[in-house]
Write a protein that holds these residues in place. Structure first.
Motif, PDB file in Angstrom:
ATOM      1  N   LEU A  47     104.496  20.487  -5.284  1.00 29.49           N
ATOM      2  CA  LEU A  47     105.173  21.777  -5.433  1.00 29.49           C
ATOM      3  C   LEU A  47     105.695  21.940  -6.864  1.00 29.49           C
ATOM      4  O   LEU A  47     105.573  23.004  -7.463  1.00 29.49           O
ATOM      5  CB  LEU A  47     106.317  21.914  -4.424  1.00 29.49           C
ATOM      6  N   ASP A  49     104.467  20.731  -9.498  1.00 31.03           N
ATOM      7  CA  ASP A  49     103.328  20.915 -10.400  1.00 31.03           C
ATOM      8  C   ASP A  49     102.640  22.268 -10.234  1.00 31.03           C
ATOM      9  O   ASP A  49     101.661  22.552 -10.915  1.00 31.03           O
ATOM     10  CB  ASP A  49     102.290  19.812 -10.167  1.00 31.03           C
ATOM     11  N   THR A  50     103.135  23.089  -9.332  1.00 34.21           N
ATOM     12  CA  THR A  50     102.523  24.385  -9.067  1.00 34.21           C
ATOM     13  C   THR A  50     102.979  25.408 -10.102  1.00 34.21           C
ATOM     14  O   THR A  50     104.181  25.608 -10.278  1.00 34.21           O
ATOM     15  CB  THR A  50     102.912  24.874  -7.655  1.00 34.21           C
ATOM     16  N   THR A  85     110.136  31.341  -7.292  1.00 40.71           N
ATOM     17  CA  THR A  85     108.724  31.538  -7.603  1.00 40.71           C
ATOM     18  C   THR A  85     108.402  33.012  -7.784  1.00 40.71           C
ATOM     19  O   THR A  85     109.089  33.871  -7.228  1.00 40.71           O
ATOM     20  CB  THR A  85     107.823  30.950  -6.496  1.00 40.71           C
ATOM     21  N   ARG A  95      98.775  27.379  -1.058  1.00 43.45           N
ATOM     22  CA  ARG A  95      99.201  26.154  -1.755  1.00 43.45           C
ATOM     23  C   ARG A  95      99.735  25.129  -0.757  1.00 43.45           C
ATOM     24  O   ARG A  95      99.422  23.940  -0.855  1.00 43.45           O
ATOM     25  CB  ARG A  95     100.253  26.495  -2.820  1.00 43.45           C
TER      26      ARG A  95
END
Length: 189
Positions: A47, A49-50, A85, A95
């Motif tokens: 998460l 790295d998203t 986000t 994701r």
């Protein structure tokens, strides 16, 4: 819970120029197969790295008795992750499923079958969805202590849209079999 920490703050998609609100998101993690703690930490790392996801907090780890699971199911480790986000709920669902697949999550016809990793979207801002593939807020989160307790630890004043304050919901939930594991912790990157 508000749509964004600052309702006037928006992000621009660099490819399309579209404006996207920043949404506060709550994700519940669970694992009862394999190296449970490593699976949860891997989900937190994935998460983090998203792109367009900014982790803000991760809850303590809880060990919990499986709910509505097949007989003989092992205990779960559970945690909650909070992040901001600009991704849409649909992209977040994609994701979440990709992260589960990375940890060899096997989907079964057996309801609540054991799993290496479960990544559930609980709340995405004030977004609501009743699609088969995306239900927001999560349809059972308001009654599950293994979601409510770790979330309460992070945000005692949080609320689930349409259901009420997490603190009130936790007071009504069955907390039997939900044990905080002070010897285990997850790290934010």
């Amino acid at each position: 819970m508000t749509e964004t920490p600052n309702p006037h703050m928006i992000s621009t998609d660099t490819l399309t120029g579209e404006m996207h609100p920043i949404r506060r998101t709550v994700v519940a993690l669970g694992s009862n197969l394999g190296d449970r703690l490593a699976n949860l930490q891997g989900a937190v790392d994935a998460l983090a790295d998203t792109p367009e996801v900014w982790l803000t907090d991760v809850s303590p780890v809880y060990e919990t008795v499986p709910v509505d699971a097949p007989e003989g199911s092992e205990l779960y480790l559970n945690a909650v992750v909070l992040f901001d986000t600009t991704l849409s709920a649909a992209r977040l669902m994609d994701r979440a499923m990709a992260i589960e697949d990375t940890f060899d999550r096997e989907r079964s016809e057996v309801k609540n079958a054991p799993r290496t990793l479960d990544v559930d979207l609980i709340v995405v801002g004030d977004r609501r969805s009743d699609e088969d593939w995306l239900r927001l807020p999560h349809p059972k989160a308001h009654e599950r202590a293994f979601v409510l307790q770790p979330w309460y630890d992070l945000e005692p004043d949080a609320e689930i849209p349409g259901h009420g304050q997490v603190a009130d919901l936790l007071g009504k939930a069955d907390r039997h079999g939900v044990t905080k594991r002070d010897d285990l912790a997850l790290d934010l990157q």
